[in-house]
Design a protein around this motif. Structure first.
Motif, short mmCIF file in Angstrom:
data_model
loop_
_atom_site.label_atom_id
_atom_site.label_comp_id
_atom_site.label_asym_id
_atom_site.label_seq_id
_atom_site.Cartn_x
_atom_site.Cartn_y
_atom_site.Cartn_z
N LEU A 221 -7.41 -15.61 36.41
CA LEU A 221 -7.09 -16.07 37.84
C LEU A 221 -6.12 -17.34 37.79
N VAL A 222 -6.77 -18.31 37.25
CA VAL A 222 -6.18 -19.94 37.20
C VAL A 222 -4.89 -19.93 36.46
N GLU A 223 -4.95 -19.29 35.11
CA GLU A 223 -3.90 -19.63 33.93
C GLU A 223 -2.83 -18.58 34.30
N ARG A 224 -3.16 -17.48 34.59
CA ARG A 224 -1.94 -16.36 34.93
C ARG A 224 -1.97 -15.82 36.28
N ASP A 225 -2.71 -16.08 37.12
CA ASP A 225 -2.47 -15.57 38.56
C ASP A 225 -2.73 -14.08 38.41
N ILE A 226 -3.69 -13.56 37.50
CA ILE A 226 -3.96 -11.96 37.37
C ILE A 226 -5.16 -11.76 38.28
N ARG A 227 -4.78 -10.80 39.30
CA ARG A 227 -6.20 -10.58 40.18
C ARG A 227 -6.55 -9.22 40.07
N ASN A 228 -5.75 -8.50 39.29
CA ASN A 228 -6.87 -6.94 39.26
C ASN A 228 -7.59 -7.09 37.95
N LEU A 229 -8.45 -7.99 37.97
CA LEU A 229 -9.68 -7.89 37.09
C LEU A 229 -10.95 -8.25 38.17
N ALA A 230 -11.95 -7.33 37.52
CA ALA A 230 -13.29 -7.49 38.37
C ALA A 230 -14.33 -7.52 37.39
N PHE A 231 -15.42 -7.65 37.99
CA PHE A 231 -16.79 -7.70 37.18
C PHE A 231 -17.63 -6.61 37.07
N LEU A 232 -17.61 -6.00 35.91
CA LEU A 232 -18.71 -4.64 35.92
C LEU A 232 -20.26 -5.28 35.88
N ALA A 233 -21.00 -4.95 37.00
CA ALA A 233 -22.30 -5.32 36.86
C ALA A 233 -23.31 -4.23 36.38
N ASP A 234 -23.39 -4.45 35.44
CA ASP A 234 -24.58 -3.60 34.54
C ASP A 234 -26.23 -4.21 34.80
N LEU A 235 -26.73 -3.69 35.73
CA LEU A 235 -28.18 -4.17 36.03
C LEU A 235 -28.99 -4.00 34.94
N TYR A 236 -29.00 -3.27 34.00
CA TYR A 236 -29.87 -3.37 32.94
C TYR A 236 -29.49 -4.28 31.92
N HIS A 237 -28.43 -4.24 31.56
CA HIS A 237 -27.88 -5.46 30.55
C HIS A 237 -28.16 -7.05 31.23
#
Length: 283
Positions: free
Chosen positions: A177-193
């Motif tokens: 986001l900061v270096e390339r202003d890319i916004r279509n990334l998100a966190f995959l919350a794997d509750l097990y891991h």
């Protein structure tokens, strides 16, 4: 079980493995689900077109929606956990990205998991990080054309995978986001891991609720279906729902018996009803 607004899908790369891969979407449908996800379902980054066509036909014939797909991740049974940060495999990864975007366009899938990759002993971590940033930017640009989101997750296990906590994974998103202003990334919350790596999951869900694009669950210890271990999945899913998460919850567990019998914790009327909805939880 809470989460009446949440939608559940079956990861057919870890469930129904007693069946050939192309028969698993129909098995998920028979169990009452209308949405599935897969790890990369082929041995190669770019398999023959006939294999891709057969995969798409299996989804269509089963009348299930593909809601999550991994990019090519190397030899997963052999211990690989992605090639995003591997300089020698960047060309292979980028060829795979184009195919993933095509599959997304054909199926309506908009969530694509990019496993970061293990640390390589003879390559400086900084070089791997630079490679990962460039490849994630490439992937995000490719799937942006279809409204897609690239997911990044923390992973447990013995392999030298550097993203172990939610903070590790979100730091990668922040860098893009900061270096390339890319916004279509998100966190995959794997509750097990997250749990087995020692993360404070309720705190993670509070701090990063607005960064979560997809959720996966399994109980621990054992990585089996909910109710077989000690994770408060009821509480965690309820917390996600209260925080406004309305995306998919992927069932990514090793069934303790036949796959079709491992869904007893989820009433049948809660398993379907999502295939005609958009992926508003994809970040």
């Amino acid at each position: 079980m809470p989460g009446h607004e949440l939608r559940y899908d079956v990861n057919c790369s870890i469930l129904f493995t007693e069946l050939p891969l192309l028969e698993r979407p129909a098995a998920a449908r028979a169990a009452g689900f209308d949405a599935v996800e897969f790890w990369w379902p082929f041995a190669e980054a770019v398999p023959p077109a006939s294999q891709v066509e057969a995969f798409l036909a299996a989804l269509s014939d089963a009348d299930v929606q593909l809601v999550g797909l991994n990019f090519f991740a190397g030899d997963m049974p052999g211990g690989d956990r992605g090639v995003v940060s591997w300089p020698t495999r960047s060309a292979e990864f980028r060829e795979n990205v184009e195919l993933v975007a095509m599959i997304g366009a054909a199926t309506g899938c908009r969530s694509f998991n990019a496993l970061y990759g293990n640390r390589i002993p003879d390559i400086h971590p900084g070089t791997q990080e630079e490679t990962a940033v460039a490849n994630l930017a490439f992937a995000a640009s490719a799937v942006a054309r279809i409204g897609g989101t690239v997911l990044v997750e923390a992973v447990s296990g013995p392999q030298p995978y550097p993203l172990r906590t939610a903070t590790d994974a979100v730091a990668v998103l922040d860098q893009l986001l900061v270096e390339r202003d890319i916004r279509n990334l998100a966190f995959l919350a794997d509750l097990y891991h997250l749990t087995v790596n020692g993360d404070d999951v309720p705190k993670v869900l509070t701090e990063y609720a607005d960064r979560i694009g997809h959720v996966q669950i399994a109980d621990a210890p054992g990585r089996h279906q909910p109710g077989t271990g000690e994770i408060d999945l009821d509480g965690q899913l309820g917390q996600l729902e209260r925080a406004g998460y309305r995306g998919w919850v992927g069932l990514e567990y090793l069934p303790s018996g036949p796959s079709a019998e491992s869904f007893d914790w989820l009433p049948r009327h809660r398993r379907g009803g999502g295939a005609d909805q958009t992926n508003e939880g994809d970040g």
